[in-house]
Motif scaffolding. Structure first.
Motif, PDB file in Angstrom:
ATOM      1  N   ALA A  33      45.071  31.714  28.958  1.00 13.58           N
ATOM      2  CA  ALA A  33      43.969  31.112  28.195  1.00 13.58           C
ATOM      3  C   ALA A  33      42.610  31.602  28.666  1.00 13.58           C
ATOM      4  O   ALA A  33      41.641  31.602  27.892  1.00 13.58           O
ATOM      5  N   ALA A  34      42.497  32.024  29.913  1.00 10.25           N
ATOM      6  CA  ALA A  34      41.218  32.475  30.458  1.00 10.25           C
ATOM      7  C   ALA A  34      40.791  33.795  29.828  1.00 10.25           C
ATOM      8  O   ALA A  34      41.627  34.636  29.504  1.00 10.25           O
ATOM      9  N   ARG A  35      39.492  33.976  29.702  1.00  6.87           N
ATOM     10  CA  ARG A  35      38.992  35.247  29.174  1.00  6.87           C
ATOM     11  C   ARG A  35      39.129  36.358  30.206  1.00  6.87           C
ATOM     12  O   ARG A  35      39.322  37.530  29.859  1.00  6.87           O
ATOM     13  N   VAL A  36      39.006  35.976  31.477  1.00  8.24           N
ATOM     14  CA  VAL A  36      39.100  36.922  32.588  1.00  8.24           C
ATOM     15  C   VAL A  36      39.924  36.275  33.691  1.00  8.24           C
ATOM     16  O   VAL A  36      39.821  35.072  33.927  1.00  8.24           O
ATOM     17  N   VAL A  37      40.755  37.076  34.373  1.00  9.75           N
ATOM     18  CA  VAL A  37      41.517  36.580  35.524  1.00  9.75           C
ATOM     19  C   VAL A  37      41.061  37.363  36.755  1.00  9.75           C
ATOM     20  O   VAL A  37      41.220  38.586  36.832  1.00  9.75           O
ATOM     21  N   VAL A  38      40.487  36.664  37.702  1.00  9.05           N
ATOM     22  CA  VAL A  38      40.015  37.276  38.940  1.00  9.05           C
ATOM     23  C   VAL A  38      41.114  37.209  39.987  1.00  9.05           C
ATOM     24  O   VAL A  38      41.769  36.173  40.146  1.00  9.05           O
ATOM     25  N   VAL A  39      41.316  38.313  40.714  1.00  6.89           N
ATOM     26  CA  VAL A  39      42.264  38.324  41.824  1.00  6.89           C
ATOM     27  C   VAL A  39      41.547  38.801  43.079  1.00  6.89           C
ATOM     28  O   VAL A  39      40.766  39.745  43.040  1.00  6.89           O
ATOM     29  N   PRO A  40      41.760  38.122  44.200  1.00  2.00           N
ATOM     30  CA  PRO A  40      41.115  38.540  45.449  1.00  2.00           C
ATOM     31  C   PRO A  40      41.863  39.709  46.067  1.00  2.00           C
ATOM     32  O   PRO A  40      43.099  39.715  46.118  1.00  2.00           O
ATOM     33  N   VAL A  41      41.130  40.705  46.518  1.00  2.00           N
ATOM     34  CA  VAL A  41      41.760  41.867  47.154  1.00  2.00           C
ATOM     35  C   VAL A  41      41.019  42.210  48.438  1.00  2.00           C
ATOM     36  O   VAL A  41      39.862  41.829  48.631  1.00  2.00           O
ATOM     37  N   MET A  42      41.703  42.923  49.323  1.00  2.00           N
ATOM     38  CA  MET A  42      41.066  43.410  50.532  1.00  2.00           C
ATOM     39  C   MET A  42      40.379  44.735  50.251  1.00  2.00           C
ATOM     40  O   MET A  42      40.822  45.511  49.405  1.00  2.00           O
ATOM     41  N   GLU A  43      39.311  44.982  50.962  1.00  2.00           N
ATOM     42  CA  GLU A  43      38.570  46.222  50.786  1.00  2.00           C
ATOM     43  C   GLU A  43      39.460  47.424  51.073  1.00  2.00           C
ATOM     44  O   GLU A  43      40.199  47.441  52.064  1.00  2.00           O
ATOM     45  N   ASP A  44      39.442  48.405  50.175  1.00  2.00           N
ATOM     46  CA  ASP A  44      40.215  49.641  50.337  1.00  2.00           C
ATOM     47  C   ASP A  44      41.720  49.392  50.405  1.00  2.00           C
ATOM     48  O   ASP A  44      42.463  50.168  51.013  1.00  2.00           O
ATOM     49  N   ALA A  45      42.170  48.301  49.786  1.00  2.00           N
ATOM     50  CA  ALA A  45      43.606  47.993  49.814  1.00  2.00           C
ATOM     51  C   ALA A  45      44.200  48.205  48.426  1.00  2.00           C
ATOM     52  O   ALA A  45      43.489  48.302  47.424  1.00  2.00           O
ATOM     53  N   GLY A  46      45.516  48.239  48.372  1.00  2.00           N
ATOM     54  CA  GLY A  46      46.208  48.399  47.107  1.00  2.00           C
ATOM     55  C   GLY A  46      46.357  47.071  46.390  1.00  2.00           C
ATOM     56  O   GLY A  46      45.608  46.127  46.631  1.00  2.00           O
ATOM     57  N   THR A  47      47.348  47.000  45.526  1.00  2.27           N
ATOM     58  CA  THR A  47      47.597  45.786  44.755  1.00  2.27           C
ATOM     59  C   THR A  47      48.016  44.651  45.679  1.00  2.27           C
ATOM     60  O   THR A  47      48.967  44.777  46.447  1.00  2.27           O
ATOM     61  N   GLY A  48      47.303  43.534  45.612  1.00  3.32           N
ATOM     62  CA  GLY A  48      47.622  42.377  46.437  1.00  3.32           C
ATOM     63  C   GLY A  48      48.736  41.547  45.841  1.00  3.32           C
ATOM     64  O   GLY A  48      49.155  41.758  44.692  1.00  3.32           O
ATOM     65  N   ARG A  49      49.185  40.554  46.610  1.00  2.00           N
ATOM     66  CA  ARG A  49      50.309  39.724  46.168  1.00  2.00           C
ATOM     67  C   ARG A  49      49.947  38.894  44.936  1.00  2.00           C
ATOM     68  O   ARG A  49      50.735  38.791  43.999  1.00  2.00           O
ATOM     69  N   ALA A  50      48.745  38.300  44.927  1.00  2.00           N
ATOM     70  CA  ALA A  50      48.329  37.515  43.764  1.00  2.00           C
ATOM     71  C   ALA A  50      48.216  38.404  42.531  1.00  2.00           C
ATOM     72  O   ALA A  50      48.661  38.046  41.439  1.00  2.00           O
ATOM     73  N   GLU A  51      47.625  39.589  42.716  1.00  2.00           N
ATOM     74  CA  GLU A  51      47.463  40.512  41.597  1.00  2.00           C
ATOM     75  C   GLU A  51      48.809  40.946  41.031  1.00  2.00           C
ATOM     76  O   GLU A  51      49.008  40.965  39.808  1.00  2.00           O
ATOM     77  N   ALA A  52      49.744  41.285  41.893  1.00  2.00           N
ATOM     78  CA  ALA A  52      51.063  41.726  41.435  1.00  2.00           C
ATOM     79  C   ALA A  52      51.755  40.626  40.636  1.00  2.00           C
ATOM     80  O   ALA A  52      52.433  40.900  39.626  1.00  2.00           O
ATOM     81  N   THR A  53      51.589  39.375  41.067  1.00  2.00           N
ATOM     82  CA  THR A  53      52.201  38.255  40.355  1.00  2.00           C
ATOM     83  C   THR A  53      51.554  38.055  38.996  1.00  2.00           C
ATOM     84  O   THR A  53      52.240  37.879  37.977  1.00  2.00           O
ATOM     85  N   VAL A  54      50.238  38.098  38.957  1.00  2.00           N
ATOM     86  CA  VAL A  54      49.495  37.893  37.716  1.00  2.00           C
ATOM     87  C   VAL A  54      49.868  38.936  36.667  1.00  2.00           C
ATOM     88  O   VAL A  54      49.980  38.623  35.467  1.00  2.00           O
ATOM     89  N   LEU A  55      50.078  40.168  37.095  1.00  2.00           N
ATOM     90  CA  LEU A  55      50.355  41.256  36.148  1.00  2.00           C
ATOM     91  C   LEU A  55      51.697  41.101  35.435  1.00  2.00           C
ATOM     92  O   LEU A  55      51.986  41.840  34.486  1.00  2.00           O
ATOM     93  N   HIS A  56      52.512  40.149  35.860  1.00  2.00           N
ATOM     94  CA  HIS A  56      53.730  39.839  35.108  1.00  2.00           C
ATOM     95  C   HIS A  56      53.408  39.042  33.842  1.00  2.00           C
ATOM     96  O   HIS A  56      54.238  38.959  32.931  1.00  2.00           O
ATOM     97  N   TYR A  57      52.188  38.471  33.775  1.00  2.00           N
ATOM     98  CA  TYR A  57      51.889  37.538  32.694  1.00  2.00           C
ATOM     99  C   TYR A  57      50.663  37.895  31.861  1.00  2.00           C
ATOM    100  O   TYR A  57      50.528  37.399  30.737  1.00  2.00           O
ATOM    101  N   VAL A  58      49.768  38.708  32.381  1.00  2.00           N
ATOM    102  CA  VAL A  58      48.586  39.089  31.600  1.00  2.00           C
ATOM    103  C   VAL A  58      48.386  40.600  31.707  1.00  2.00           C
ATOM    104  O   VAL A  58      48.807  41.216  32.689  1.00  2.00           O
ATOM    105  N   PRO A  59      47.749  41.221  30.712  1.00  2.00           N
ATOM    106  CA  PRO A  59      47.516  42.670  30.771  1.00  2.00           C
ATOM    107  C   PRO A  59      46.505  43.032  31.853  1.00  2.00           C
ATOM    108  O   PRO A  59      45.606  42.247  32.176  1.00  2.00           O
ATOM    109  N   ARG A  60      46.641  44.230  32.395  1.00  4.69           N
ATOM    110  CA  ARG A  60      45.733  44.678  33.449  1.00  4.69           C
ATOM    111  C   ARG A  60      44.279  44.688  32.982  1.00  4.69           C
ATOM    112  O   ARG A  60      43.357  44.465  33.783  1.00  4.69           O
ATOM    113  N   SER A  61      44.063  44.917  31.702  1.00 10.40           N
ATOM    114  CA  SER A  61      42.697  44.972  31.175  1.00 10.40           C
ATOM    115  C   SER A  61      41.962  43.643  31.327  1.00 10.40           C
ATOM    116  O   SER A  61      40.727  43.597  31.287  1.00 10.40           O
ATOM    117  N   LYS A  62      42.699  42.574  31.516  1.00  7.71           N
ATOM    118  CA  LYS A  62      42.112  41.239  31.638  1.00  7.71           C
ATOM    119  C   LYS A  62      41.817  40.872  33.092  1.00  7.71           C
ATOM    120  O   LYS A  62      41.131  39.891  33.374  1.00  7.71           O
TER     121      LYS A  62
END
Length: 252
Positions: A33-62
């Motif tokens: 439902a959100a217009r934007v989904v923010v995920v916290p990441v570490m500087e110079d790091a790859g895909t975080g755990r929250a981000e990887a989970t979110v990408l199962h449910y919303v498009p990366r563009s969001k």
């Protein structure tokens, strides 16, 4: 007022410890439902755990990645500067889009970066409504996967971040009920010593990377056998030391 004409709304969504199947239906609905989904990441790091989970449910563009100094524990000023910058970025997104979801592993009200963010955003966008959607915690997932009952009858449950010091953990282990320890990966040797000193090693279990391919769930007795007393364990390791129980319903 944002471009949508709606009241700005920041929603902290708990997405569980890593297994995408453990995100609640309400959590998925909030992310979508959100217009934007923010995920916290570490500087110079790859895909975080929250981000990887979110990408199962919303498009990366969001998804918008916002840097938190999650791996910064020594320099408080640098850590707080990162929190401030993240808060300012999310405030911008709120003003532009109206509804922003912030995905956090576990639950947004249990040792979550969301609490720092919400405080800053509340100061920058005082008209914003802040909500949270609860998520399944690592201790719940470890209890299910490791066969450890968290509580029975009138037993208390104590949750300790080992970053507070091994003395805090030991004091908890000396008391009644089940003790859960978070964030102990780099202090596994001290955790093993506290368990041994309080007679709580037997029946205790630890786990890391729950729900992920590299998941590890083992008896706490094996902490002693880890290289350099567990120096190689992930920071977000979790321990459950169940209450001492001598009979069924004994604590009722």
């Amino acid at each position: 007022m944002n471009s949508t004409g709606s009241e700005p709304r920041l929603v902290g969504v708990g997405v569980g410890p890593g297994d995408p199947e453990l995100v609640t239906v309400k959590g998925v609905n909030a992310l979508r439902a959100a217009r934007v989904v923010v995920v916290p990441v570490m500087e110079d790091a790859g895909t975080g755990r929250a981000e990887a989970t979110v990408l199962h449910y919303v498009p990366r563009s969001k998804v918008v990645r916002v840097v938190f100094a999650l791996n910064e524990r020594e320099d408080r000023s640098r850590r707080e500067a990162a929190w401030d910058a993240a808060g300012e970025r999310v405030a911008e997104l709120l003003r532009a889009h109206g509804t922003v979801a912030f995905a956090t592993i576990g639950d947004p009200n249990v040792y979550s970066t969301f609490t720092y963010l919400a405080q800053t955003v509340g100061e920058l966008v005082p008209e914003a409504v802040v909500e949270t959607v609860p998520g399944i915690t690592a201790m719940q997932d470890l209890a299910a996967r490791g066969g450890a009952v968290l509580t029975e009858g009138t037993e208390p449950l104590t949750l300790v971040p080992v970053t507070a010091g091994s003395a805090v953990l030991r004091k908890a282990l000396e008391g009644p009920g089940t003790v859960v320890a978070y964030k102990f990966g780099r202090l596994a040797g001290e955790v093993a010593a506290a368990l041994r000193a309080t007679g709580r090693t037997e029946g205790a279990v630890w786990g890391s990377s729950l729900g992920l391919p590299e998941e590890s769930i083992r008896p706490a007795a094996e902490l002693e056998a880890e290289p350099a007393a567990g120096a190689g364990l992930p920071y977000l390791s979790t321990l459950i030391a169940p209450a001492r129980r001598d009979r069924r319903g004994g604590k009722l």
